[in-house]
Design a protein around this motif. Structure first.
Motif: not given
Length: 418
Positions: A243-252, A305-314
């Motif tokens: 469900p998270r991969v649809k036409p128009g989704t950008t992948v690397m 991508p398999i989930d929505t972006p989140v902000k984390l510490v790196a």
């Protein structure tokens, strides 16, 4: 006599107490000096100090894709026959309508000449019957204009029958002409199948047919892979991520032939069904291929991508100290009321790596200063100084050693003076 001895004894006791007190004070000062020197010249480790930063992170799945041509066909002959001409070589590029193979067509061309002659005969017969029809129509018209008593009714019937017979004959010859023309089309279609042409611009595979070779019906002649500025990249996504991969989704996409950096590609289509065996759904993306460096069948790594972006510490990967009992970093904090910086070990929970950065999911906040390059030299509570990464890794704590040697030399000099 006893009185002077008593006075001398008291004086000696006082003198002994004074000398002992003096040497006690000297010893105390020496110990305090040593402790002050040791504190003033505490060893300092050089390390690179960086701030933990907040980044946007998105959970991804690493998959393997396969390069697929926009159009790919296996060319086979429809009719059995002997090869008379092969118009390609192994691995070459063929253009649209270029002849790939021609089979022996001598008998079919003879048949074509015969059926074309049949067409001409039928058409000639039609023309002849047309003349008869015109004559019959003229006779019937003249007989119809004459007074009825001058022409017998039977003669009029004969004239009408003659006209109808001529029209019927014409229809028969027209049918024969149409049949001959259909036979011409049939032979021409067969001749066309004996000559195989390239349907589009493509790279041809290895040649396996040669002049004089007899080909049974359905023999593989060549494999064509279309040459275009773009090419497909197919990969399979587990059904839970579908469900998270649809036409128009950008992948690397990453691969040696794509360059040193990952390439952004766009999903063009998603299959309508999930594979019953693997429970994966097939996804198709489009990759730029202007130089035709990507060849069908190649494998390309794909990060989806398999989930929505989140902000984390790196933090840099060099800041992570890994151990069996837990992963940790050294946080750099100043001593209270002082410019002295010290390293304090702190255990953290790690996430995935992103290049030379590592996600810290728990234990740090953005802005925390940590030791990066050179952190392997640290221990809890050690005094540190900031150095560039290139110097922090190899720079020993020579400054402290030199200061300690100066202190030792000074102390020896002071002792000699005393």
């Amino acid at each position: 006599m006893r009185q002077p001895q008593k006075v001398i004894g008291i004086m000696l006791a006082v003198l002994a107490l004074g000398v002992g007190g003096y040497f006690g004070i000297v010893s105390l000062h020496a110990r305090n000096a040593d402790q002050t020197s040791a504190a003033a010249f505490e060893p300092t480790e050089a390390t690179e100090i960086v701030a933990a930063r907040e980044i946007e992170w998105q959970a991804t799945a690493d998959l393997v894709g396969t390069v697929v041509a926009m159009r790919s066909v296996v060319v086979r002959n429809e009719l059995a026959g002997v090869v008379r001409y092969v118009g390609f070589e192994s691995g070459t590029t063929v253009e649209p309508e270029q002849i790939l193979l021609r089979q022996d067509d001598a008998m079919d061309r003879a048949d074509l000449d015969a059926v074309k002659a049949s067409v001409r005969v039928a058409e000639a017969n039609v023309a002849e019957v047309d003349s008869e029809i015109k004559l019959a129509e003229s006779e019937l018209a003249r007989m119809s204009t004459v007074q009825s008593r001058a022409v017998a009714e039977v003669d009029l019937d004969r004239a009408r029958t003659k006209l109808e017979t001529a029209k019927t004959e014409r229809a028969r010859w027209e049918a024969e002409a149409d049949q001959a023309k259909a036979r011409v089309a049939q032979v021409e279609a067969r001749l066309a199948k004996l000559t195989i042409q390239a349907p589009f611009r493509a790279r041809v595979g290895l040649r396996t047919v040669h002049e004089g070779q007899y080909l049974a019906e359905g023999t593989e002649v060549a494999v064509l892979q279309e040459l275009t500025d773009t090419i497909y990249l197919d990969f399979a996504v587990p059904q839970e991520y579908a469900p998270r991969v649809k036409p128009g989704t950008t992948v690397m996409a990453t691969g040696e032939l794509l360059g040193s950096e990952p390439v952004k590609i766009t999903v063009a289509a998603v299959d309508a069904t999930v594979n019953n065996d693997t429970r994966n759904i097939r996804v198709r993306a489009i990759v730029a291929n202007p130089d035709n460096t990507l060849v069908p069948g190649m494998s390309i790594d794909v990060r989806v991508p398999i989930d929505t972006p989140v902000k984390l510490v790196a933090v840099p990967s060099t800041a992570i100290r890994r151990a069996a009992y837990g992963n940790s970093v050294f946080i750099i904090t100043p001593d209270p009321g002082s410019q002295t910086m010290r390293a304090h070990q702190k255990f953290v929970k790690l996430g995935p790596a992103m290049g030379d950065q590592v996600i810290v999911s728990d234990g740090l906040i953005a802005g925390d200063r940590v030791a990066a390059a050179g952190s392997f030299k640290l221990r809890d509570g050690v005094k540190v100084m900031d150095q560039p990464a290139s110097e922090a890794v190899s720079a020993p704590a020579t400054e402290s050693a030199e200061k300690e040697s100066v202190v030792d030399a000074g102390s020896a000099s002071d002792i000699a003076k005393n």
